[in-house]
Design an enzyme around this catalytic site. Sequence first.
Site, PDB file in Angstrom:
ATOM      1  N   SER A   1       0.807  -1.215   0.000  1.00 33.22           N
ATOM      2  CA  SER A   1       0.000   0.000   0.000  1.00 33.22           C
ATOM      3  C   SER A   1       0.841   1.266   0.000  1.00 33.22           C
ATOM      4  O   SER A   1       0.313   2.356  -0.183  1.00 33.22           O
ATOM      5  CB  SER A   1      -0.922   0.014   1.225  1.00 33.22           C
ATOM      6  OG  SER A   1      -0.156  -0.037   2.420  1.00 33.22           O
TER       7      SER A   1
ATOM      8  N   HIS B   1      -2.019  -2.733  -6.263  1.00 35.66           N
ATOM      9  CA  HIS B   1      -2.562  -2.463  -4.929  1.00 35.66           C
ATOM     10  C   HIS B   1      -4.081  -2.561  -4.933  1.00 35.66           C
ATOM     11  O   HIS B   1      -4.786  -1.681  -5.437  1.00 35.66           O
ATOM     12  CB  HIS B   1      -2.122  -1.071  -4.466  1.00 35.66           C
ATOM     13  CG  HIS B   1      -2.635  -0.712  -3.105  1.00 35.66           C
ATOM     14  ND1 HIS B   1      -2.927   0.585  -2.737  1.00 35.66           N
ATOM     15  CD2 HIS B   1      -2.935  -1.484  -2.016  1.00 35.66           C
ATOM     16  CE1 HIS B   1      -3.367   0.596  -1.493  1.00 35.66           C
ATOM     17  NE2 HIS B   1      -3.384  -0.651  -1.042  1.00 35.66           N
TER      18      HIS B   1
ATOM     19  N   GLU C   1      -4.744   0.140  -7.835  1.00 35.65           N
ATOM     20  CA  GLU C   1      -3.663   1.026  -8.255  1.00 35.65           C
ATOM     21  C   GLU C   1      -2.575   0.173  -8.911  1.00 35.65           C
ATOM     22  O   GLU C   1      -2.082  -0.784  -8.311  1.00 35.65           O
ATOM     23  CB  GLU C   1      -3.067   1.776  -7.063  1.00 35.65           C
ATOM     24  CG  GLU C   1      -4.006   2.803  -6.454  1.00 35.65           C
ATOM     25  CD  GLU C   1      -3.408   3.487  -5.234  1.00 35.65           C
ATOM     26  OE1 GLU C   1      -3.635   4.699  -5.060  1.00 35.65           O
ATOM     27  OE2 GLU C   1      -2.725   2.802  -4.435  1.00 35.65           O
TER      28      GLU C   1
ATOM     29  N   ASN D   1      -3.492   6.584  -0.541  1.00 38.14           N
ATOM     30  CA  ASN D   1      -2.903   6.787   0.785  1.00 38.14           C
ATOM     31  C   ASN D   1      -2.143   8.104   0.880  1.00 38.14           C
ATOM     32  O   ASN D   1      -2.026   8.678   1.967  1.00 38.14           O
ATOM     33  CB  ASN D   1      -1.988   5.618   1.151  1.00 38.14           C
ATOM     34  CG  ASN D   1      -2.769   4.418   1.649  1.00 38.14           C
ATOM     35  OD1 ASN D   1      -3.853   4.569   2.210  1.00 38.14           O
ATOM     36  ND2 ASN D   1      -2.248   3.230   1.443  1.00 38.14           N
TER      37      ASN D   1
END
Length: 659
Positions: free
Chosen positions: A123, A144, A156, A195
């Site tokens: 992540s 991801h 992702e 994130n």
Amino acid sequence: MEIEDVERVTVLGAGNMGHGIAEVAALAGYEVVMRDIKEEFVESGYEQIEWSLDKLAEKDQISSADAEAALDRVTPLVDVEEAVSDADVVIEAVPEKMEIKKDVYAEIEQHAPEEAVFATNTSSLSITELSEVTDRPAQFCGMHFFNPPVRMQLVEVISGAHTDDATLDLIEDLAEEMGKTPVRVRKDSPGFIVNRILVPLMNEAAWIVEAGDATIEQVDSTTKFEMGLPMGSFELADQVGIDVGYHVLDYMHSELGEAYRPCPLLVEKVEKDELGKKAGKGFYDYENGGVDIPTDAARDDVRDRLLAVMANEVAGLIANDVADAEAIDRAVMLGAGFPDGPAKLADNAGIGGLVDTLDELHEATGEERYEAVDYLREAAAAGGFYGAGDADGNGPEGADYDTLEVSVEDRVGRITLDRPHRMNTISAELLDELADAIDALDADDDVRAILLTGAGDRAFSAGADVQSMAAGGADPISAVELSRKGQETFGKLEESDKPVVAGIDGYCLGGGMELATCADFRVASARSELGQPEHNLGLLPGWGGTQRLARIVGEGRAKEIIFTADRYEAETLEEYGFLNEVVGNEELADRAVELAEDLAAGPPIAQKYTKRAMHAGRTDAEAGLQVESQAFGHLMNTDDLMEGVTAFMGDGEPEFEGK
């Protein structure tokens, strides 16, 4: 390697992410090996897959046969060599620690085929650093998934410094084969996209409380009810796990510098093992009441501060060529459930004002995290991330709408509610765009029928986007105006002279059902659930549902549906007369298009006047008969009539031109 060459996928790790990814791959038809270091781990992961597949079958999202077939395609293993020796793609989902991941790649490198592609589900960790452990850095990238992989749409796809474009193309294709939406991250950067937005936002929320500038309740009230985000900042941290966010932030701090230093409030929670919901206590106490966010404690200064920090992260990602504004917005909406992407939210707030907020905070505190990125100032001067030309909210260049997909094919105007990250819920923006789209299609002579559907297979529309609407204010006058806007917009669809088909797949609730009520024909998949749950909220259907539903199913059934606020199976509402047809889950898309195309081949003038006569007769039967007789006379003098008669006499198919 091309996507057609991929037959076998190995997933390393059988934990929450690992078994979820394995399930998704198996559902997509791939032979899957799921490997972990102990037999008990892989057995547990396999049991979780079996449980999840059974649940999907129970909910009619897949058939029992498909569930059994998917489970049969999963092989749980412990032996590394056996697990990877025949793999085309290896997806690693082991614990989020660099050294553990490096050890795994050093081991599997010895046994995997030379042509196999490696993809890490990290992540935030460096794709480049991990790839350099292997002898195939060009065949290495990030993939991801978001938790839970079976439900979350986003993947992702991240490039490392050495990744070949063909590898990225392959993994994007693989994600699409798995039914996911890939978003490419062009450069290896800590936190990637989602994130990189969410974690600094969580950190800033903590700094606000740490400084005594606002309370946890005020911050969460602002993020949830003023900004319209799915959860309050602290509520989300508790849900995900404070330690999870902290470790990502700590990594960002080590890689990106002082601007990402974790707030002491987060450090304290981790040290006390108060990690959120999973620990029974975090920012909220789950053993004594849990989350209780006031709806009326939002503050404008908190909103501006959070938006400013978020906009600065967007600017940093764009400036460093990690992703463009459109990709960032798409990723955050899909991965975090934002009502709009962070770039769009910043544009709507006004980037110039957000720059001023950062400058004021930087001058007052001297903290690096408030130093505005140069690109943010450039975006402010250009009129926003999407530019001054798009400041009207019409989205990125080349896209007509942000919340809809609109096209014309084979004389059918297709409108797709395009907010799958929010179950295609209806926002004020969607209402505006829907009104515009209906007007455009109604005025287009090449369009002979309209087909209305929802993106994805989870929902036609789960109703009003209550959170985003609450963020715009919930006073009685605003609520009345919102009701009128919905009534008028849906009314445009009902009053269209062209036949309208609603293709319903998944949830069709509240405002979504009110929208479907305005169609002339409604066809639904067997797994669909329909209902008007407004009474459960102390509301009533406010977009015409109290009037239109009764005209379709009768007053008694309408009262039953509205007063009980129950969810109904599609077959039941077919019996009630609300649905014209219920078809198999896999047949819905084709059947809806087929019906719309059949209607588009019909006589447009006769269709128009038939609808007008029927609508006129709703409140005044005599008026309806008058419209009917006048229309009948008008149709006697049309070319369409001659075409129809000629085709009938010759036993052929008429080709109506609307003349």
